[in-house]
Design a protein around this motif. Structure first.
Motif, PDB file in Angstrom:
ATOM      1  N   GLU A 182       0.838  -1.206   0.000  1.00 57.26           N
ATOM      2  CA  GLU A 182       0.000   0.000   0.000  1.00 57.26           C
ATOM      3  C   GLU A 182       0.865   1.245   0.000  1.00 57.26           C
ATOM      4  OE1 GLU A 182      -3.587   0.090   2.351  1.00 57.26           O
ATOM      5  OE2 GLU A 182      -3.362  -2.049   2.747  1.00 57.26           O
ATOM      6  N   GLY A 183       1.908   1.216  -0.818  1.00 62.20           N
ATOM      7  CA  GLY A 183       2.754   2.395  -1.022  1.00 62.20           C
ATOM      8  C   GLY A 183       3.421   2.887   0.248  1.00 62.20           C
ATOM      9  N   GLY A 184       3.719   1.957   1.166  1.00 64.08           N
ATOM     10  CA  GLY A 184       4.428   2.358   2.380  1.00 64.08           C
ATOM     11  C   GLY A 184       3.533   2.956   3.447  1.00 64.08           C
ATOM     12  N   ARG A 185       2.204   2.800   3.296  1.00 66.39           N
ATOM     13  CA  ARG A 185       1.284   3.290   4.342  1.00 66.39           C
ATOM     14  C   ARG A 185       1.602   2.574   5.661  1.00 66.39           C
ATOM     15  NH1 ARG A 185      -3.945   1.813   6.539  1.00 66.39           N
ATOM     16  NH2 ARG A 185      -3.843  -0.196   5.487  1.00 66.39           N
ATOM     17  N   VAL A 186       1.579   3.315   6.770  1.00 65.79           N
ATOM     18  CA  VAL A 186       1.835   2.682   8.065  1.00 65.79           C
ATOM     19  C   VAL A 186       0.486   2.304   8.688  1.00 65.79           C
ATOM     20  CG1 VAL A 186       2.945   2.896  10.318  1.00 65.79           C
ATOM     21  CG2 VAL A 186       3.922   4.086   8.350  1.00 65.79           C
ATOM     22  N   ARG A 187       0.285   1.007   8.879  1.00 68.06           N
ATOM     23  CA  ARG A 187      -0.956   0.520   9.493  1.00 68.06           C
ATOM     24  C   ARG A 187      -0.914   0.747  10.995  1.00 68.06           C
ATOM     25  NH1 ARG A 187      -3.086  -5.010   7.652  1.00 68.06           N
ATOM     26  NH2 ARG A 187      -2.820  -4.963   5.407  1.00 68.06           N
ATOM     27  N   SER A 188      -2.084   0.800  11.599  1.00 66.98           N
ATOM     28  CA  SER A 188      -2.123   0.792  13.066  1.00 66.98           C
ATOM     29  C   SER A 188      -2.101  -0.663  13.507  1.00 66.98           C
ATOM     30  CB  SER A 188      -3.415   1.402  13.594  1.00 66.98           C
ATOM     31  OG  SER A 188      -3.552   2.684  13.095  1.00 66.98           O
ATOM     32  N   ILE A 189      -1.568  -0.900  14.712  1.00 68.54           N
ATOM     33  CA  ILE A 189      -1.644  -2.248  15.269  1.00 68.54           C
ATOM     34  C   ILE A 189      -3.068  -2.433  15.777  1.00 68.54           C
ATOM     35  CG2 ILE A 189      -0.855  -3.757  17.135  1.00 68.54           C
ATOM     36  CD1 ILE A 189       1.878  -2.478  16.899  1.00 68.54           C
ATOM     37  N   ALA A 190      -3.739  -3.464  15.258  1.00 68.76           N
ATOM     38  CA  ALA A 190      -5.112  -3.704  15.713  1.00 68.76           C
ATOM     39  C   ALA A 190      -5.068  -4.520  16.999  1.00 68.76           C
ATOM     40  CB  ALA A 190      -5.884  -4.463  14.640  1.00 68.76           C
TER      41      ALA A 190
END
Ligand SMILES: Cc1cc2nc3c(=O)[nH]c(=O)nc-3n(C[C@H](O)[C@H](O)[C@H](O)COP(=O)(O)O)c2cc1C
Ligand SMILES: CC(C)CC(=O)C(=O)O
Length: 375
Positions: free
Chosen positions: A194-202
């Motif tokens: 996703e282009g380096g998007r930083v996800r949140s830890i769920a």
């Protein structure tokens, strides 16, 4: 001179908001305090004339050999404390031969941490690295992360199961500390698709034993569950194929008012009945705390906050000194207990106050409270 000194020194260097993030816990922080207080209430009863001139602190836990029973529990965001972050911590842990549990929320990627640890391992021996995981509802993402940790050389997975939602950290809410400062990010949550998007830890309440079964099916690494507190869950963990438990209340950062971990140790040990190792963390601040936990049946102990304080105080050197200090204190406590190593530490060396489960008044039964949990 003491583990506590690192906190005092670190506080003069850290942003007070970050110091609060480290020190803080959930709610009224009753459990944060309980962890340390419980160790203080336990008493050691040493043996004498046992010939304890040659002493070792070596342990093997879930297949990983370490030169010390003190391991580094997973803590997030080491770059808040030092610009090298987890790289500095890993070098210090490797030099001490201590197991480091890399947090899923680390600010350096596990591949780079492993590289740093390899370079710093004493006697050319690889220092054991374990990887801590919050199981994500996105199983594809979780599986990719497990592969990364495995390929990086981690020798066990530690699945944190006490976080179906995040604990209420009121200090952080008051301070408005809700996100990492600019320039820092959770290295494992950057999504290449996703282009380096930083996800949140769920932290997801939908996670269940079925997810653990799934994990058991995709990895052959030992799996330890972190955050099991109820003895019935300890039994279930063994039944679901866990290879060990990290008896932890997250340093009082999840559900406030749960018991101190060392209070629960005898019950949890009894529940698993020697089938898997039990590591304990929460409130370990002295060599005598380490010896008490080992005597009560822990295979090793973890430290969380002290590592962050030492890192903030002196970077890699600070963490090296912290681990040395604990090694010296443990060695002295072993000698004074007449013990040559972990194998000589037995429950009779500890005197505990009468804690444990509340008496269950059975109809017609004598309701007198049983004695201490350590006999
Ligand atoms: C600043 C901080 C960050 C933490 N981050 C994590 C984490 O990412 N994953 C996790 O499972 N536990 C985390 N913990 C909990 C620790 O692994 C450990 O259970 C706890 O700190 C032990 O108690 P102690 O700080 O009294 O030694 C964190 C604790 C602190 C203080
Ligand atoms: C950012 C969190 C995932 C770290 C954590 O577990 C904690 O702060 O206790």
């Amino acid at each position: 001179m003491t583990v506590q000194d690192f906190e005092t020194a670190a506080r003069t260097r850290l942003d007070p908001v970050h110091a609060d993030f480290i020190a803080g816990g959930a709610g009224d922080e009753i459990t944060v305090r309980a962890n340390e207080e419980a160790f203080r209430r336990l008493r050691l009863l040493p043996r004498v004339l046992r010939g304890s001139a040659v002493r070792t602190q070596e342990v093997t836990v879930a297949g990983s050999r370490a030169r010390t029973p003190v391991l580094l529990s997973p803590t997030a965001f080491h770059k808040l404390c030092d610009e090298e972050g987890e790289l500095a911590t890993a070098r210090a842990a490797a030099a001490a031969g201590a197991i480091m549990i890399v947090s899923m929320a680390s600010t350096v990627a596990v591949e780079d941490i492993a590289e740093a640890a390899r370079g710093a391992g004493a006697d050319g021996a690889p220092a054991p690295l374990w990887f801590q995981l919050y199981l994500q509802p996105d199983l594809e993402f979780t599986e990719a992360l497990v592969r990364r940790a495995t390929d990086a050389g981690c020798t066990a997975l530690v699945v944190t199961v006490d976080s179906p939602v995040r604990g209420a950290h009121e200090r952080d809410l008051r301070n408005g500390f809700l996100d990492l400062p600019d320039g820092l990010r959770c290295a494992h949550m950057v999504d290449p698709h996703e282009g380096g998007r930083v996800r949140s830890i769920a932290m997801s309440p939908e996670i269940s034993w079925a997810h653990l079964d799934w994990l058991r099916g995709i990895t052959s690494l030992p799996i330890l569950l972190k955050g099991v507190l109820h003895p019935e869950d300890a039994r279930l963990a063994v039944r679901h194929g866990a290879d060990g438990l990290l008896l932890s209340n997250h340093g009082g950062r999840q559900l406030d008012t749960v018991p101190a971990t060392v209070e629960l140790l005898p019950e949890i040990r009894a529940a698993v009945a020697g089938r898997v190792p039990v590591v304990l963390d929460g409130g370990v601040r002295r060599g005598t705390d380490v010896v008490k936990a080992l005597a009560l049946g822990a295979s090793a102990v973890g430290i969380g906050r002290p590592v962050m304080w030492a890192l903030a105080e002196g970077g890699e050197k600070g963490v090296r000194r912290l681990l040395e200090l604990l090694r010296e204190e443990v060695d002295q406590a072993l000698a004074l207990c007449g013990a040559c190593g972990v194998q000589d530490l037995t429950p009779d060396l500890v005197r505990a106050p009468a804690w444990g489960p509340p008496p269950l008044p059975l109809p017609g039964a004598d309701t007198a409270r049983p004695g201490g949990v350590v006999s």
